[in-house]
Design an enzyme around this catalytic site. Sequence first.
Site, PDB file in Angstrom:
ATOM      1  N   CYS A  57      -2.834   3.614   3.382  1.00 13.41           N
ATOM      2  CA  CYS A  57      -3.518   2.220   3.083  1.00 13.41           C
ATOM      3  C   CYS A  57      -4.476   2.433   2.096  1.00 13.41           C
ATOM      4  O   CYS A  57      -4.291   2.515   1.127  1.00 13.41           O
ATOM      5  CB  CYS A  57      -4.146   1.427   4.315  1.00 13.41           C
ATOM      6  SG  CYS A  57      -4.431   0.156   4.383  1.00 13.41           S
ATOM      7  N   CYS A  58      -5.891   2.254   2.177  1.00 11.30           N
ATOM      8  CA  CYS A  58      -6.865   2.243   1.406  1.00 11.30           C
ATOM      9  C   CYS A  58      -7.669   3.533   1.180  1.00 11.30           C
ATOM     10  O   CYS A  58      -7.808   4.211   0.118  1.00 11.30           O
ATOM     11  CB  CYS A  58      -7.668   1.031   1.393  1.00 11.30           C
ATOM     12  SG  CYS A  58      -6.787  -0.489   1.240  1.00 11.30           S
ATOM     13  N   GLY A 114     -28.483  -4.732 -24.383  1.00  9.72           N
ATOM     14  CA  GLY A 114     -29.818  -4.619 -23.853  1.00  9.72           C
ATOM     15  C   GLY A 114     -30.233  -5.607 -22.865  1.00  9.72           C
ATOM     16  O   GLY A 114     -31.244  -5.779 -22.274  1.00  9.72           O
ATOM     17  N   TRP A 161       0.941  -1.253  -0.006  1.00  9.82           N
ATOM     18  CA  TRP A 161       0.206   0.026  -0.098  1.00  9.82           C
ATOM     19  C   TRP A 161       0.993   1.243   0.217  1.00  9.82           C
ATOM     20  O   TRP A 161       0.682   1.903   1.208  1.00  9.82           O
ATOM     21  CB  TRP A 161      -1.035  -0.025   1.149  1.00  9.82           C
ATOM     22  CG  TRP A 161      -2.062  -1.047   1.026  1.00  9.82           C
ATOM     23  CD1 TRP A 161      -3.068  -0.862   0.019  1.00  9.82           C
ATOM     24  CD2 TRP A 161      -2.320  -2.081   1.625  1.00  9.82           C
ATOM     25  NE1 TRP A 161      -3.853  -1.991   0.234  1.00  9.82           N
ATOM     26  CE2 TRP A 161      -3.291  -3.006   1.346  1.00  9.82           C
ATOM     27  CE3 TRP A 161      -1.708  -3.018   2.617  1.00  9.82           C
ATOM     28  CZ2 TRP A 161      -3.740  -4.086   1.518  1.00  9.82           C
ATOM     29  CZ3 TRP A 161      -1.993  -4.126   3.049  1.00  9.82           C
ATOM     30  CH2 TRP A 161      -3.230  -4.740   2.584  1.00  9.82           C
TER      31      TRP A 161
END
Lengths: 742, 242
Positions: free
Chosen positions: A406-407, A717, A322
């Site tokens: 970190c995140c 679709g 990280w």
Amino acid sequence: MADYKRGFIEGNWTTAIDVSDFIKKNYTPYTGDASFLLGTTSRTDRVKKRVDELIIEETKKGGVLNIDTEHVSSLLTYKPGYVIKGDDIILGLQTDEPLKRAVNPFAGYRNAVQACKAYGYEIGENIKNEFRYRTTHNTGVFRAYTDTMKKARHAGILTGLPDAYARGRIIGDYRRIALYGMDYLIEQRKADKVRIGQRDMSDETIRLLEDIERQIEFMLQLVTMAKEYGCDISRPAENAYEAIQWLYFGYLGAVKEQNGAANSIGRISAFIDIYIERDIKEGTLDEQGAQELIDDLVLKMRLVRHLRTPEYNDLFAGDPVWVTCSLAGMCEDGRTMVTKTCYRFLQTLYNLGPSAEPNITVLWAQELPQNFKDFCAKVSIDTDSIQYENDDVMRKDFGDDYAIACCVSAMKTGKQMQFFGARCNLAKVLLMALNGGREEAHGDQIAPEGKVFDEKPLVYDEVIEAFKTYASWMAKLYVNTMNVIHYMHDKYAYERLMMSLHDVEPERLMAFGISGLSVLADSLSAIKYARVTPIKDENGLIVDFKTEGDFPKYGNDDERADSIAKWITEFFYGELCKTKTYRNARHTLSILTITSNVVYGKKTGSTPDGRRAGEPFAPGANPMHGRDCEGALASLNSVAKLDYACCMDGISNTFSITPEALGTDEDNRVENLTNVLDGYFLQKAHHLNVNVLNRQKLIDAMNDPSLYPTLTIRVSGYAVNFNKLTRDKQLEVIARTFHETM
Amino acid sequence: MNGYIHSFESMAAVDGEGLRYAVFLSGCPLRCIYCHNPDTWKGEGMAFSPEELLKKVIAYKPYFKNNGGVTFSGGEPLLQAEFIAECVELLREKNINYAIDTSGATELNDAVKYVLINAQTVLLDLKFPDNDSYIKYTGKGIENVLKTLDFLEKNNVPTRIRTVVIPGINDSEEKLLKYLVHINNKECVYRYELLPFHTMGFFKYEKLGLDNPLKDTMPLDMNVRDRLQKFVNSKLAKGIDI
């Protein structure tokens, strides 16, 4: 003597440590498009090729290329290392060779031994002898843990605790080294000590005085470390190269000293951009040279490694560091903080290929230049390597010089630090509440004994009362456990260098976490809207549930279920705040599991929402996979309802979509993705991981559906959730996509 | 009045312009042999008042920006044109546009006309080029489809024509040329899209216990679709957006 400040506008930053002021006075916002960007130089290609070879070799060897088992990791332990000596621009490796891992036992000796053993190495005699007489963080914590703390930990209710490895999540303000030089920073810290030394000697004052002395020791070591690479960081940086090199040395020193779970680099792009702009103006650097500097810095970030046990890697799906790098955002004065260097960082994903590291984090704001939004969307679609976080929401609390650790953890750079607190498995707390304080897997009495619910349909209000009682008890235990951990971490594994690059008395945040939010929300919804009857085993323990009838599920923009999820976070946060924290840290909360949701699920019995024992949780704040049946935006809307005010350590959401579902062609996909991000963040949502999936991801999703819970397959679709298709169908889709891309 | 709705898709990015909230209405007069939504054939579903529907839609307004909005699809949405017409009034107050995704198989009554005229875009199927094939593969003739197209042309409604290309039935340049006759003189048509036949609705036939006439047909190769799309684009008259 060189004039380091030449061309810069002076301000508060010239008389005090104030990097944010320096940036605001001197940076150049960029609103143009990406057409100025350039590719790699032949030098970058050579270094990149060597790095790729090393990484392939590392993978072949089972994930670890080499370990230095003779030294204890620190700033001056290893001789200088290079990828290619002579070709490296940004200098410095963790050990004397690229990807050779260091042994860092300060947080936990046993872990270090086991990690070595797992890869066929044995810890050297030097290290053994040293740690025979040294207390580690891990030892300290277990001396102080109460029996109840140990039980909650063992049962996996409190889980992922940083009690055997370093806590991480702290970001040094590495920019200070470049702007001020170490001599000035050391001088300032000495002055801090004199000032603080005037106070009465309370526990906190004494601790702080010792901290400062420990910081200065490592500041001096950092100067020596840089000198070994031929650089004099005692003085400020003179140009863009030095600015990048100086701040990278700071980061490098930090990852030599510490092996925390997340080692993020902070918010450096506007800062670096100021130096690049000055060099370009002075004619000493061109765009190719600027890109080459950023490319080389990013290559170095991609080489950062820590020695982990295989169990740790299982928990986090690999070997993450990280190295979060925060880009963009807005300035509080209304200017965008997008600079050309934000683009240059994104460009590394093309120049060096997609990668998880550094963890590129775009601070998204409604007012970001459309050109930049479009480029981010394009890079996301091409590389799946960007995460987005809502600057409009975070700026209110953290100002305009925060960074993400970190995140999803925001903190003011150099002014706040965090005590990382892993997470509490709230789905298990519900099961414990129904079982009168016993844990559902083994029947151990963990919490105080209470009423065990009968094998009769559950009454919502009664369940909520019991849940509140036990969650409240758990919150108190959780805060106290965290207090023990961080007391010991400060005592035995203090981050000397990183903390020296903070203000002397930073604000502290204690970041708690919840796992199992969607499971708990759906379980409570099932109890409220369907008919849920507990099933007991021969020991009278509730081990399963009979759930009859349908019920609203979190993830469909259905207020009935979403309001339960929202209530859980607000209630639990309120309970956490009732217990005092170590060093008066401010309580924060995250809804984040990274990839550990799978392991938490394994340790959790069957739940009233129909999830079977052992089945994975959804990651972070995501709705449970397969239960969001009104499509991607409904799922986003549900998550957007969670209130950041009580989850200020972040609300993580992972969004996966196929290129075909996102739009008809590239331009259309870019436009649609920016609209998705704008629409989601306009509703004050906090975070989004964006995956626009290619074939490989489909295969990963087939093997582990929880990785991409909202993956939508759209065929003109018609939309299906990929996870709902049979394996044969999935194989068919994969084969077709493969065919198309061949 | 209430509408009967089969399901919702909150992110329909390829059924109209921008990001779209798709409402799949229940019921269809056709029985196309290649239908991927046979579960929408019957007219039953969740009952929604226009106000209730608006409440759902409004939650997605942050995503619509300049050109996104609601797409009424199905089933055949125009079977419930009166319900849609009531919804249109409410959407207009909130400044939300809508598209209609239709087979064109319904009669052009007043409600249908109203709904078509006011649409931002109409996605109109041209399933086959002639009456016989229409009857053979869908159960109904081509007459209403062509009337609908004429109506859209007369009223200048931006129209996308769509054709599903099915291996062994219409996957050749020769067959597709016949479709173009109906399109190439229409000013309202801004795009002609070929959609590849796929098999991802097959499980629904099994689930519903229905006979699937194309169960042995393979999905259309995307390269074939791309080639055919290029071909029809090149044949179409000027002014048509490819």
